[in-house]
Scaffold this motif. Structure first.
Motif, PDB file in Angstrom:
ATOM      1  N   ASP A  39     -12.585   3.878   1.925  1.00  0.00           N
ATOM      2  CA  ASP A  39     -11.480   3.274   2.669  1.00  0.00           C
ATOM      3  C   ASP A  39     -11.015   2.021   1.915  1.00  0.00           C
ATOM      4  OD1 ASP A  39      -9.774   2.034   4.366  1.00  0.00           O
ATOM      5  OD2 ASP A  39     -11.211   1.740   5.995  1.00  0.00           O
ATOM      6  N   GLN A  56      -8.992  -0.238   2.626  1.00  0.00           N
ATOM      7  CA  GLN A  56      -8.889  -1.407   3.486  1.00  0.00           C
ATOM      8  C   GLN A  56     -10.217  -2.144   3.562  1.00  0.00           C
ATOM      9  OE1 GLN A  56      -5.919  -2.189   4.232  1.00  0.00           O
ATOM     10  NE2 GLN A  56      -6.650  -4.121   5.122  1.00  0.00           N
ATOM     11  N   CYS A  57     -11.280  -1.365   3.573  1.00  0.00           N
ATOM     12  CA  CYS A  57     -12.614  -1.960   3.657  1.00  0.00           C
ATOM     13  C   CYS A  57     -12.904  -2.809   2.409  1.00  0.00           C
ATOM     14  CB  CYS A  57     -13.592  -0.818   3.903  1.00  0.00           C
ATOM     15  SG  CYS A  57     -15.073  -0.823   3.021  1.00  0.00           S
ATOM     16  N   ASP A  92     -11.388 -10.302   0.596  1.00  0.00           N
ATOM     17  CA  ASP A  92     -10.837 -11.492   1.247  1.00  0.00           C
ATOM     18  C   ASP A  92     -11.947 -12.329   1.882  1.00  0.00           C
ATOM     19  OD1 ASP A  92      -8.464 -10.512   0.416  1.00  0.00           O
ATOM     20  OD2 ASP A  92      -7.763  -9.833   2.389  1.00  0.00           O
ATOM     21  N   GLY A 114      -2.950  -2.820  -4.049  1.00  0.00           N
ATOM     22  CA  GLY A 114      -3.464  -4.014  -3.376  1.00  0.00           C
ATOM     23  C   GLY A 114      -3.985  -5.063  -4.351  1.00  0.00           C
ATOM     24  N   LEU A 166       0.821  -1.220   0.000  1.00  0.00           N
ATOM     25  CA  LEU A 166       0.000   0.000   0.000  1.00  0.00           C
ATOM     26  C   LEU A 166       0.846   1.257   0.000  1.00  0.00           C
ATOM     27  CD1 LEU A 166      -2.936  -0.912   2.382  1.00  0.00           C
ATOM     28  CD2 LEU A 166      -2.793  -1.049  -0.084  1.00  0.00           C
ATOM     29  N   ARG A 181      -4.110   3.129  -4.248  1.00  0.00           N
ATOM     30  CA  ARG A 181      -3.986   2.124  -3.181  1.00  0.00           C
ATOM     31  C   ARG A 181      -4.673   0.817  -3.570  1.00  0.00           C
ATOM     32  NH1 ARG A 181      -3.373   4.466   2.627  1.00  0.00           N
ATOM     33  NH2 ARG A 181      -2.391   6.446   2.143  1.00  0.00           N
ATOM     34  N   PHE A 229     -10.495  -4.332   0.580  1.00  0.00           N
ATOM     35  CA  PHE A 229      -9.633  -5.523   0.644  1.00  0.00           C
ATOM     36  C   PHE A 229     -10.212  -6.569   1.602  1.00  0.00           C
ATOM     37  CE2 PHE A 229      -6.118  -2.356  -0.412  1.00  0.00           C
ATOM     38  CZ  PHE A 229      -6.203  -2.631  -1.760  1.00  0.00           C
ATOM     39  N   GLU A 230     -10.716  -6.083   2.750  1.00  0.00           N
ATOM     40  CA  GLU A 230     -11.280  -7.037   3.720  1.00  0.00           C
ATOM     41  C   GLU A 230     -12.499  -7.740   3.115  1.00  0.00           C
ATOM     42  OE1 GLU A 230     -11.844  -4.774   7.296  1.00  0.00           O
ATOM     43  OE2 GLU A 230      -9.670  -4.494   7.517  1.00  0.00           O
TER      44      GLU A 230
END
Ligand code: FAD
Length: 296
Positions: free
Chosen positions: A183, A185-186, A192, A263, A1, A259, A188-189
């Motif tokens: 976000d 990260q939200c 996953d 990712g 990132l 980002r 990517f989570e």
């Protein structure tokens, strides 16, 4: 990132653009200017939204067909279940099939009366899963569906939300496009968790440029997207400064895409709001260049 700022972005991405059907001649002009600007990027497809309760049925159809036939971009029609019987929805789908449109963004939709509880039409499709089943009876459409990194407001919890997404793929969807989020990260989570739930299909991040902070705040409230603390401050004092606002907006969206790319994201869907420049600039920063011979 923490990938180096804007280096290594090879343009090895696939993009799609979403438009809404114009209400006036002036808005149509803006839309067509945008389609013309984005076309040389050779998007995978361009889609046109469907207004609450089918209110834009003809306008959506006209724009979808025009985008495909006149602009030469594979076009996708959004279609919802709201306020319509199965027969009515099937007739809309059949009309698309007969017009050469092979891609539907299949959605349940939201209540047209503004209420917070969705009540299916008694003779209609209850949700997107049922709609996909109906569409597949009409023709072998490519089908995109909606996904919610921050959970759909009607979902009991994350697991129920993912189970619903999985059911949409099991019913025949090809890809999911996410609700907008800020976000990375939200995303990517979510990606996953989807993989862990056995979803191997494509989940494309939906990117919303912030044209108006107040409007995005309103939409986020309705769809459950979290607005990061820093965002209001970034737009503070810019109400009367459209150009500065546009630059701030482009910076936020480009940083989000950078980002996401770092990712592993290689597909992006842009909610263009019928304006091309922002989406074009972000694609350019991701390394994309016009692909038409006459555009170098
Ligand atoms: P579904 O996937 O059918 O369901 C949404 C939620 O309802 C589920 O998460 C689940 O909690 C619940 N649910 C569904 N079925 C059941 C069941 N059997 N039992 C219990 N709970 C259930 N709206 C428009 O009006 N026009 C558009 O053009 C449009 N385009 C969109 C494009 C994208 C990419 C996205 C992300 C959204 C779009 N929307 C559009 C908004 C969308 O219609 C709303 O988010 C709507 O509330 C849900 O639609 P869905 O297809 O995700 O619903």
């Amino acid at each position: 990132l923490d990938a180096p700022l804007f280096s290594g972005l090879a343009g090895d991405i696939d993009v799609s653009f979403e438009f809404f059907p114009p209400k006036t001649d002036k808005m149509a002009e803006t839309l067509w200017h945008s389609v013309g600007t984005l076309k040389p990027l050779k998007p995978r497809f361009a889609s046109v939204t469907y207004g609450a309760g089918g209110s834009t049925r003809e306008r959506t159809h006209d724009q979808v067909v025009r985008i495909q036939n006149e602009a030469g971009i594979p076009a996708a029609a959004h279609l919802t279940c709201v306020d319509a019987t199965r027969e009515e929805v099937d007739a809309v789908a059949r009309h698309y099939w007969e017009s050469g449109i092979r891609h539907i963004v299949a959605l349940r939709g939201d209540p047209s009366d503004g209420s917070t509880t969705y009540t299916p039409h008694p003779g209609g499709y209850a949700n997107a899963v049922e709609l996909i089943g109906g569409l597949k009876q009409v023709g072998d459409f490519e089908i995109s569906v909606a996904a919610y990194p921050e959970i759909h407001p009607d979902s009991a919890d994350r697991d129920a939300d993912l189970a619903n997404l999985k059911a949409k793929f099991d019913a025949g969807a090809t890809r999911a496009i996410t609700q907008f989020f800020f976000d990375p990260q939200c995303f990517f989570e979510f990606r996953d968790r989807a993989a862990a739930a056995g979803i191997e299909d494509e989940i494309v991040p939906g990117i919303m440029p912030v044209m108006s902070f107040a409007a995005v705040e309103r939409m986020s409230g309705l769809c459950g997207t979290a607005i990061p603390d820093w965002m209001e401050g970034l737009f503070e004092g810019l109400d009367d400064r459209p150009e500065a606002r546009q630059l701030v907006s482009a910076t936020i969206a480009a940083e989000l895409c950078r980002r996401l790319y770092a990712g592993g994201a290689r597909q992006f869907h842009f909610y263009t709001l019928n304006r091309a420049e922002l989406s074009y600039a972000i694609c350019h920063m991701l390394g994309m260049r016009p692909k038409d011979a006459d555009h170098g």
